[in-house]
Write a protein that holds these residues in place. Sequence first.
Motif: not given
Length: 271
Positions: A23-35, A37-40, A71-79
């Motif tokens: 699916s498209n969501s599965t394909l998005d998971e292969l995006d190297p930009s999302l390595a 822990g970054f999210t789009l 593309r604007i990507l962010i990285k978040e954690d519990s803090s």
Amino acid sequence: KYNFSTAVVFSSTLTLIEGGAMSNSTLDELDPSLADGFTLFYEHECPFELRVRSKVDDPPEVGNLEGINVRILIKEDSSGMQGVRVELSSENDLFFHYMHFTNAETFQKIHKAQRLMVDFPEYPQMLKKMVQNCYQMPHSHLVVFVMQRDGTASLNFIQNMEYKFIELFSASFIHSPEQLVRQQICYRYNSLQTKLRLMQARMDELTTAVKVKNPALMQSLNKSHGPGFGSTPAAISNVRRSSPQARRAASSSESSKPAFSASFTGSYSRR
């Protein structure tokens, strides 16, 4: 850290397509930009005026208008938010790939130097709004991207106040490492190829259903679109002709036209 092979990962997607699990969501998971822990956070194409400066003290050359994918990507954690990355790429030049990265520490320097009125958590939303203004109100907002010969660049958001230009915000960029550029090209190529296969699989399903339930309609479609309607080569050819990438490639010969009206190529004032 982009430490996985997109080529190897994509080689397994054909099995997923045949099994109907891709699916498209599965394909998005292969995006190297999302390595790492970054999210789009945001993605959109925006008109940029691209300029080149040969030396630091030299004025930049007159730029050309080109649609750049932001593309604007962010990285978040519990803090909270740990980092913001902005990636710029072009469909007309696959090797055009620049990045801007900011964390809470480096943002404080930007905040102080440019007298921003937002805190680090609001930084992605601020960038998103500026990009939106540039393609929604191109006559009053523009973005100029000035590239240096050493691989550095600056992104300048400018507002036309009728009587003068005001620089609202400026961000530093660097050209992405060669390894990352190759991974991005590999991903984009294989992503498009995979989407074509997904679309063809769907086309085959629809063709089979029409043949079984309404043969007369299929004959009519064959007369309208030719005897190859529904077959793999014809369908993929139609997709390629109608894709945004194909249309942009067909119009690449016009890339030399000026970026904005003459009034937008002059100097501007820093706020």
